[in-house]
Design an enzyme around this catalytic site. Structure first.
Site, PDB file in Angstrom:
ATOM      1  N   HIS A  58      -9.427  -5.426   7.420  1.00  5.20           N
ATOM      2  CA  HIS A  58      -8.116  -5.119   8.029  1.00  5.20           C
ATOM      3  C   HIS A  58      -8.297  -4.622   9.460  1.00  5.20           C
ATOM      4  O   HIS A  58      -7.454  -4.896  10.309  1.00  5.20           O
ATOM      5  CB  HIS A  58      -7.362  -4.103   7.175  1.00  5.20           C
ATOM      6  CG  HIS A  58      -8.150  -2.883   6.829  1.00  5.20           C
ATOM      7  ND1 HIS A  58      -9.249  -2.920   5.990  1.00  5.20           N
ATOM      8  CD2 HIS A  58      -8.016  -1.591   7.191  1.00  5.20           C
ATOM      9  CE1 HIS A  58      -9.734  -1.712   5.856  1.00  5.20           C
ATOM     10  NE2 HIS A  58      -9.020  -0.883   6.579  1.00  5.20           N
ATOM     11  N   PHE A  84       0.846  -1.190   0.000  1.00  6.99           N
ATOM     12  CA  PHE A  84       0.000   0.000   0.000  1.00  6.99           C
ATOM     13  C   PHE A  84       0.884   1.243   0.000  1.00  6.99           C
ATOM     14  O   PHE A  84       1.773   1.371   0.847  1.00  6.99           O
ATOM     15  CB  PHE A  84      -0.908   0.021   1.244  1.00  6.99           C
ATOM     16  CG  PHE A  84      -2.290  -0.512   0.989  1.00  6.99           C
ATOM     17  CD1 PHE A  84      -2.480  -1.833   0.643  1.00  6.99           C
ATOM     18  CD2 PHE A  84      -3.404   0.317   1.083  1.00  6.99           C
ATOM     19  CE1 PHE A  84      -3.754  -2.342   0.389  1.00  6.99           C
ATOM     20  CE2 PHE A  84      -4.682  -0.170   0.835  1.00  6.99           C
ATOM     21  CZ  PHE A  84      -4.860  -1.494   0.493  1.00  6.99           C
ATOM     22  N   GLU A 143      -7.121   3.391  -5.527  1.00  4.75           N
ATOM     23  CA  GLU A 143      -8.376   3.662  -4.825  1.00  4.75           C
ATOM     24  C   GLU A 143      -8.538   5.174  -4.821  1.00  4.75           C
ATOM     25  O   GLU A 143      -7.722   5.895  -4.242  1.00  4.75           O
ATOM     26  CB  GLU A 143      -8.318   3.111  -3.402  1.00  4.75           C
ATOM     27  CG  GLU A 143      -8.185   1.601  -3.403  1.00  4.75           C
ATOM     28  CD  GLU A 143      -8.307   0.972  -2.028  1.00  4.75           C
ATOM     29  OE1 GLU A 143      -8.342   1.725  -1.033  1.00  4.75           O
ATOM     30  OE2 GLU A 143      -8.352  -0.251  -1.964  1.00  4.75           O
ATOM     31  N   ASP A 173     -11.893   8.668   7.748  1.00  4.64           N
ATOM     32  CA  ASP A 173     -11.369   8.062   8.968  1.00  4.64           C
ATOM     33  C   ASP A 173      -9.868   7.792   8.864  1.00  4.64           C
ATOM     34  O   ASP A 173      -9.325   6.965   9.589  1.00  4.64           O
ATOM     35  CB  ASP A 173     -12.125   6.776   9.313  1.00  4.64           C
ATOM     36  CG  ASP A 173     -11.982   5.707   8.232  1.00  4.64           C
ATOM     37  OD1 ASP A 173     -11.370   5.987   7.192  1.00  4.64           O
ATOM     38  OD2 ASP A 173     -12.469   4.585   8.457  1.00  4.64           O
ATOM     39  N   THR A 174      -9.212   8.501   7.938  1.00  4.01           N
ATOM     40  CA  THR A 174      -7.784   8.270   7.685  1.00  4.01           C
ATOM     41  C   THR A 174      -6.997   9.556   7.914  1.00  4.01           C
ATOM     42  O   THR A 174      -7.487  10.636   7.606  1.00  4.01           O
ATOM     43  CB  THR A 174      -7.588   7.814   6.221  1.00  4.01           C
ATOM     44  OG1 THR A 174      -8.442   6.697   5.971  1.00  4.01           O
ATOM     45  CG2 THR A 174      -6.148   7.418   5.944  1.00  4.01           C
ATOM     46  N   CYS A 176     -16.096  16.031   1.588  1.00  2.00           N
ATOM     47  CA  CYS A 176     -16.156  14.698   2.193  1.00  2.00           C
ATOM     48  C   CYS A 176     -15.922  14.869   3.694  1.00  2.00           C
ATOM     49  O   CYS A 176     -14.854  15.310   4.108  1.00  2.00           O
ATOM     50  CB  CYS A 176     -15.081  13.801   1.571  1.00  2.00           C
ATOM     51  SG  CYS A 176     -15.020  12.161   2.324  1.00  2.00           S
ATOM     52  N   CYS A 206      -5.783  15.259   0.141  1.00  2.00           N
ATOM     53  CA  CYS A 206      -6.986  14.963  -0.630  1.00  2.00           C
ATOM     54  C   CYS A 206      -7.586  16.287  -1.108  1.00  2.00           C
ATOM     55  O   CYS A 206      -7.419  17.320  -0.456  1.00  2.00           O
ATOM     56  CB  CYS A 206      -8.005  14.210   0.236  1.00  2.00           C
ATOM     57  SG  CYS A 206      -9.520  13.778  -0.654  1.00  2.00           S
TER      58      CYS A 206
HETATM   59  S1  SF4 Z   1     -12.398   9.522   2.648  1.00  2.00           S
HETATM   60 FE1  SF4 Z   1     -10.625  10.862   3.066  1.00  2.00          FE
HETATM   61  S2  SF4 Z   1      -9.221  10.444   1.395  1.00  2.00           S
HETATM   62 FE2  SF4 Z   1     -11.235   9.647   0.768  1.00  2.00          FE
HETATM   63  S3  SF4 Z   1     -12.211  11.320  -0.379  1.00  2.00           S
HETATM   64 FE3  SF4 Z   1     -12.842  11.539   1.760  1.00  2.00          FE
HETATM   65  S4  SF4 Z   1     -11.348  12.984   2.636  1.00  2.00           S
HETATM   66 FE4  SF4 Z   1     -10.471  12.202   0.740  1.00  2.00          FE
END
Ligand code: SF4
Length: 225
Positions: free
Chosen positions: A219, A28, A123, A53-54, A49, A34
């Protein structure tokens, strides 16, 4: 930023946790940043968005840093534990993720990984053009954003989303359609855990709409990245 370098949040070897290739050994590579959220809690309410959760900011994760193309490929080769040419063990597989990888991913980068023997996957939130030479494209549309990618291998919809229902992505053609129950997000100790009500809602949706299959974040169940 120098366009020939790549800002990488983290890179690691793991099992793909979700979707059609769930369980597959993968390198990965998580690109930093983003286009739908700035990654700060103070910016979440205004983001396109809002349920990420990252940790998508910076380059401070495992193997994070600023890489030139060849150095990033060397890192992936180093992370792949087997002889890259021994396909009897399994074809080397890399997943470009993020953040939004389309902000940085180039055809040249994908081509160099493929030349080295990797099968390549991405992804993406689908709002930006992607390199055309990728082997596998997973699109996960988010909130009020405009998805411009309308054909992919795998469509993964986090469910439920207030601003985006499955009927809103009917125009996107995919080989596989997945519903993924929304996890807790934000700064709390259960962040990242799947919410039971969302799991139940997703289950009901899949039962009533068999085109869609359930995808869990295995995971997290396994306790791996
Ligand atoms: S989940 Fe996180 S990485 Fe994915 S589009 Fe939304 S803000 Fe961007």
């Amino acid at each position: 930023m120098n366009p020939s370098t790549f800002r990488i949040k983290e890179a690691f070897y793991t099992l793909q946790g979700e979707g059609a290739r769930c369980g597959r050994a993968s390198v990965f590579i998580r690109f930093s940043k983003c286009n739908l959220w700035n990654g700060r809690e103070s910016g979440r309410a205004a983001a396109l968005c809002q349920f990420c959760d990252t940790d998508i900011t910076g380059i401070d994760g495992e193997n994070g840093g600023v890489y030139e193309l060849n150095d990033l490929l060397d890192l992936a080769l180093h992370l792949w534990p087997n002889d890259i040419n021994d396909n009897a063990i399994g074809k080397p597989y890399v997943v470009f993720t993020g953040g939004e990888p389309a902000l940085q991913l180039t055809e040249a980068l994908v081509a160099s990984f493929k030349s080295a023997g990797f099968e390549t996957a991405v992804e993406s939130n689908g709002t930006l053009p992607l390199p055309r030479n990728l082997d596998w494209v997973c699109i996960s549309p988010k909130g009020k954003s405009d998805t411009i990618i309308t054909q992919c291998n795998e469509l993964k919809l986090v469910f439920p989303q207030e601003d985006l229902q499955p009927k809103h992505v009917n125009h996107i053609k995919a080989d596989h359609y997945f519903i993924s129950p929304m996890a807790h997000y934000g700064e709390n100790e259960s962040s990242g855990m799947i919410v039971r009500e969302n799991m139940q809602a997703a289950t009901q949706y899949c039962l009533q709409h068999p085109k869609w299959r359930m995808s869990l974040q295995t995971h997290k169940l396994l306790g791996i990245n």
